[in-house]
Design a protein around this motif. Structure first.
Motif, PDB file in Angstrom:
ATOM      1  N   PRO A   2       0.737  -1.204   0.060  1.00 21.69           N
ATOM      2  CA  PRO A   2       0.010  -0.141   0.000  1.00 21.69           C
ATOM      3  C   PRO A   2       0.770   1.299   0.023  1.00 21.69           C
ATOM      4  CG  PRO A   2      -0.961  -1.655   1.361  1.00 21.69           C
ATOM      5  CD  PRO A   2       0.416  -2.319   1.068  1.00 21.69           C
ATOM      6  N   ALA A   3       2.021   1.127   0.556  1.00 24.81           N
ATOM      7  CA  ALA A   3       2.748   2.583   0.698  1.00 24.81           C
ATOM      8  C   ALA A   3       3.359   2.796  -0.606  1.00 24.81           C
ATOM      9  CB  ALA A   3       3.811   2.078   1.791  1.00 24.81           C
ATOM     10  N   GLN A   4       3.688   1.962  -1.341  1.00 25.46           N
ATOM     11  CA  GLN A   4       4.466   2.157  -2.598  1.00 25.46           C
ATOM     12  C   GLN A   4       3.100   2.487  -3.702  1.00 25.46           C
ATOM     13  OE1 GLN A   4       6.555  -1.454  -3.728  1.00 25.46           O
ATOM     14  NE2 GLN A   4       8.282  -0.560  -2.191  1.00 25.46           N
ATOM     15  N   ARG A   5       1.949   1.976  -3.406  1.00 24.56           N
ATOM     16  CA  ARG A   5       0.805   2.246  -4.176  1.00 24.56           C
ATOM     17  C   ARG A   5       0.334   3.821  -3.882  1.00 24.56           C
ATOM     18  NH1 ARG A   5      -3.291  -2.726  -4.295  1.00 24.56           N
ATOM     19  NH2 ARG A   5      -2.083  -4.248  -4.906  1.00 24.56           N
ATOM     20  N   ALA A   6       0.518   4.287  -2.827  1.00 22.11           N
ATOM     21  CA  ALA A   6       0.079   5.647  -2.534  1.00 22.11           C
ATOM     22  C   ALA A   6       1.192   6.501  -3.153  1.00 22.11           C
ATOM     23  CB  ALA A   6       0.033   5.769  -0.906  1.00 22.11           C
ATOM     24  N   THR A   7       2.441   6.113  -3.005  1.00 22.90           N
ATOM     25  CA  THR A   7       3.609   7.065  -3.470  1.00 22.90           C
ATOM     26  C   THR A   7       3.307   7.185  -5.030  1.00 22.90           C
ATOM     27  OG1 THR A   7       5.177   6.131  -1.893  1.00 22.90           O
ATOM     28  CG2 THR A   7       6.124   7.091  -3.928  1.00 22.90           C
ATOM     29  N   GLN A  12       0.756   7.058  -6.524  1.00 21.54           N
ATOM     30  CA  GLN A  12      -0.675   7.844  -6.777  1.00 21.54           C
ATOM     31  C   GLN A  12      -0.157   9.256  -6.589  1.00 21.54           C
ATOM     32  OE1 GLN A  12      -4.209   6.660  -7.542  1.00 21.54           O
ATOM     33  NE2 GLN A  12      -3.975   8.667  -8.170  1.00 21.54           N
ATOM     34  N   THR A  13       0.544   9.450  -5.717  1.00 22.67           N
ATOM     35  CA  THR A  13       0.572  10.884  -5.339  1.00 22.67           C
ATOM     36  C   THR A  13       1.572  11.697  -6.165  1.00 22.67           C
ATOM     37  OG1 THR A  13       0.524  10.446  -3.028  1.00 22.67           O
ATOM     38  CG2 THR A  13       1.750  12.428  -3.517  1.00 22.67           C
ATOM     39  N   GLU A  58      -6.580  13.755 -10.611  1.00 26.11           N
ATOM     40  CA  GLU A  58      -6.764  12.858  -9.787  1.00 26.11           C
ATOM     41  C   GLU A  58      -7.435  11.686 -10.290  1.00 26.11           C
ATOM     42  OE1 GLU A  58      -6.729  13.325  -6.452  1.00 26.11           O
ATOM     43  OE2 GLU A  58      -6.235  15.244  -6.611  1.00 26.11           O
TER      44      GLU A  58
END
Length: 258
Positions: free
Chosen positions: A189-194, A196-197, A206
């Motif tokens: 999840p952390a890398q996915r969020a990175t 996406q950001t 968006e």
């Protein structure tokens, strides 16, 4: 001694009569018979001479024809010998050419077979090498590699400039589907969020992102949207290397055939 002239006269007359009778009835037929015989002999001799001359002419004609026949026979024999020699040389040349062609064809077949075997061995070795490389890289993929791949994807997104940046931004704005991010492994999840950001900040959007794992991406990651793609994969390097090796082998194979 007394001469009886009457007797003498009678004997003379008898002698003259006898001579006339002999000449009239004996000597003339004999002479005629001799003349006729001489004429017959002369005619036979003339006929014999004519036949002899004719025989001589025929003999000369025969000898002339015999000489002509000998000359023709000699000429025909010489001509036949010349034709036989010419035909023999032609047949030998044809046999030699056929043997040379067969030998060349056999050599070509052997060379092509050897080239095919070499090509097959090289391609098989190439495939085995690349298969081992892919397997090794897949086995070596770990957390540090995953993080680095995400960083590379973000760097590439940020490095887009000009038309490339505009095209991808337009694709993000116009797409009705989520952006696909495929990676060789499941992203945490952390890398996915990175990701996406980074995508939102780089293109001021968006757009939703759909993350997928793709085993076919050997140590790689890719972003796809509306037909546009940005990514990085070790498989790309392997395919490039494989293509270059294949081109080199084809070039060597073509040079070997010629």
């Amino acid at each position: 001694m007394l001469i009886d002239w009457f007797t003498v006269g009678a004997q003379v007359i008898n002698f003259v009569v006898l001579v006339w009778l002999l000449k009239r009835f004996l000597y003339r037929p004999i002479l005629d018979a001799i003349d006729a015989r001489e004429q017959r002999i002369a005619a036979e001799l003339a006929d014999a001479d004519a036949k002899r001359a004719e025989a001589r002419q025929e003999r000369e004609t025969f000898q002339h024809k015999n000489q002509e026949f000998d000359q023709q026979r000699t000429a025909l024999f010489a001509h036949a010998m010349d034709e036989a020699k010419t035909e023999r040389r032609r047949l030998l040349d044809e046999a030699r050419q056929a043997a040379d062609a067969l030998r060349a064809k056999r050599q070509d077949a052997l060379r092509q077979e050897a080239d095919q075997v070499n090509q097959a061995l090289l391609h098989r070795t190439q495939q085995e090498v690349f298969a081992i490389a892919r397997k090794t890289l897949s086995d070596l993929a770990g957390a540090s590699l995953e993080e680095r791949l995400v960083e590379v994807l973000i760097e590439r997104l940020g490095a887009l400039e000009g038309e490339a940046h505009a095209v991808l931004a337009e694709a993000l704005k116009t797409t009705s589907e989520p952006v696909r991010v495929r990676s060789a492994f499941e992203l945490p999840p952390a890398q996915r969020a990175t990701i996406q950001t980074a995508l939102n900040s780089t293109f001021e959007t968006e757009a939703p992102v759909q993350f997928e794992a793709g085993p076919d991406l050997v140590g790689g990651i890719e972003l796809t949207v509306n037909g546009q793609q940005v990514g990085w994969s070790i498989a790309d390097y392997l395919r490039s290397l494989e293509q270059e090796v294949g081109d080199l082998l084809n070039l060597q194979g073509g040079a070997g055939v010629h």
